[in-house]
Design an enzyme around this catalytic site. Structure first.
Site, mmCIF file in Angstrom:
data_model
loop_
_atom_site.group_PDB
_atom_site.id
_atom_site.type_symbol
_atom_site.label_atom_id
_atom_site.label_comp_id
_atom_site.label_asym_id
_atom_site.label_seq_id
_atom_site.Cartn_x
_atom_site.Cartn_y
_atom_site.Cartn_z
ATOM 1 N N HIS A 1 26.164 61.766 26.768
ATOM 2 C CA HIS A 1 25.232 62.150 25.683
ATOM 3 C C HIS A 1 25.510 63.596 25.231
ATOM 4 O O HIS A 1 24.683 64.498 25.436
ATOM 5 C CB HIS A 1 23.821 62.020 26.271
ATOM 6 C CG HIS A 1 22.688 62.122 25.307
ATOM 7 N ND1 HIS A 1 22.447 63.210 24.511
ATOM 8 C CD2 HIS A 1 21.675 61.248 25.041
ATOM 9 C CE1 HIS A 1 21.346 63.020 23.806
ATOM 10 N NE2 HIS A 1 20.870 61.853 24.103
ATOM 11 N N GLU B 1 27.467 60.890 20.750
ATOM 12 C CA GLU B 1 27.444 60.372 22.117
ATOM 13 C C GLU B 1 28.370 59.176 22.282
ATOM 14 O O GLU B 1 28.348 58.249 21.458
ATOM 15 C CB GLU B 1 26.002 59.974 22.461
ATOM 16 C CG GLU B 1 25.008 61.108 22.276
ATOM 17 C CD GLU B 1 23.579 60.629 22.138
ATOM 18 O OE1 GLU B 1 22.810 61.234 21.355
ATOM 19 O OE2 GLU B 1 23.221 59.646 22.796
#
Ligand code: TA6
Length: 290
Positions: free
Chosen positions: A158, A262
């Site tokens: 992420h 991400e």
């Protein structure tokens, strides 16, 4: 450990591995095996972003760098009481290997093994995070099924990126790709044939994509190239003003200076492993000043 690598006490007293080499500086917390810094020597500014308001304590995720989302992404589908994005980023990983390569890049390997780490995902597994830091940053999230039954999981690296002004950047690579609009927009629209630009809260899960993305940042006069292997989802997020204000670990005025791109396998790209099988998702970051 080689001279370019040292273990120190980081923010909140959390153990941290620091890399200082001719090619880059970097740091990884054992808490979540979370990379929180990568600044290649040829770049004018660090590449990863961390909130000045981030918590650095057990039970809380570090806000920034590259959180590892595993074994689910986002809020748990059935149980809102368990942590969003799974338990990996809240767990203490161990440093299994630290090597300075002949080319000057530094390789770190972190491990997390467990079983029944969540009632919502009671399986025996082995996880590895590999970090290869130099003038580029390569990361690999590897999961092995150590159980006697198959399991399915979602995953994401992420990544939070430092940018000058989210209103001025453009992200290319996802043109024509369908996405799930989690900021409450249309059901499942398709990115038009233009790069992504930002004018409000943006929270999109692009599906069925293996594409390399490029963040073009005119303010910092650089492009960040985000390439990946064995990932079929890309998530793009900026909380914008209201969502930033609602987060205790996110400064009210920080949202213009960050964007997440991400590298993931989520929703219908979730990974299913039979006993003994393993899967490895990789991410490579490069910075091109212009
Ligand atoms: O990746 C985007 C997202 O799923 C957003 O919906 C937002 O929740 C973000 O992750 C951050 O999640 P966190 O649990 O770290 O606050």
């Amino acid at each position: 450990m080689p001279a370019t690598i040292r273990q120190t006490s980081g923010n909140g007293g959390l153990p941290r591995i620091e890399i200082v080499s001719a090619h880059a500086t970097a740091e990884v917390y054992l808490h979540g095996a979370q990379v929180t810094r990568w600044h290649p020597s040829h770049a004018a500014a660090p590449v990863l972003w961390v909130s000045a308001q981030s918590f650095f304590q057990d039970g809380r995720a570090i806000r920034g760098g590259v959180p590892i989302c595993f074994p689910w992404f986002g809020p748990h589908r059935r149980n809102a009481a368990v942590p969003a994005h799974g338990f990996a980023r809240l767990s203490d990983w161990t440093l299994a290997e630290a090597v300075e390569r002949e080319d000057g890049r530094v390789s770190l390997r972190f491990a997390l093994a467990g079983e029944r780490m969540s009632p919502e995902w009671p399986f025996r597994f082995q996880g590895f995070l590999e970090v290869l830091a130099g003038s580029t940053l390569a990361m690999a999230l590897e999961v092995e099924n150590r159980d006697d039954r198959a399991f399915t999981y979602e995953e994401a690296l992420h990544t939070y990126f430092t940018i000058d002004d989210v209103s001025a950047i453009a992200i290319s690579g996802l043109e024509g790709t369908r996405y799930l609009d989690k900021a409450g927009g249309a059901a499942e629209p398709t990115q038009d044939n233009m790069p992504i630009r930002f004018s409000g809260e943006t929270d999109r899960v692009y599906t069925g994509t293996t594409a390399t993305c490029v963040i073009d940042d005119p303010g910092l006069r650089r492009r960040i190239v985000v390439s990946k292997e064995h990932s079929r989802s890309t998530v793009v997020w900026n909380p914008w003003m209201a969502r930033a204000r609602a987060m205790a670990d996110f400064g009210d005025d920080e949202w213009p200076g960050m964007v997440c791109v991400e590298t993931a396998n989520v929703e219908d790209a979730a990974i299913r492993l039979a006993p003994g099988e393993r899967h490895r998702m990789t991410l490579t970051l490069a910075v091109e000043p212009y």
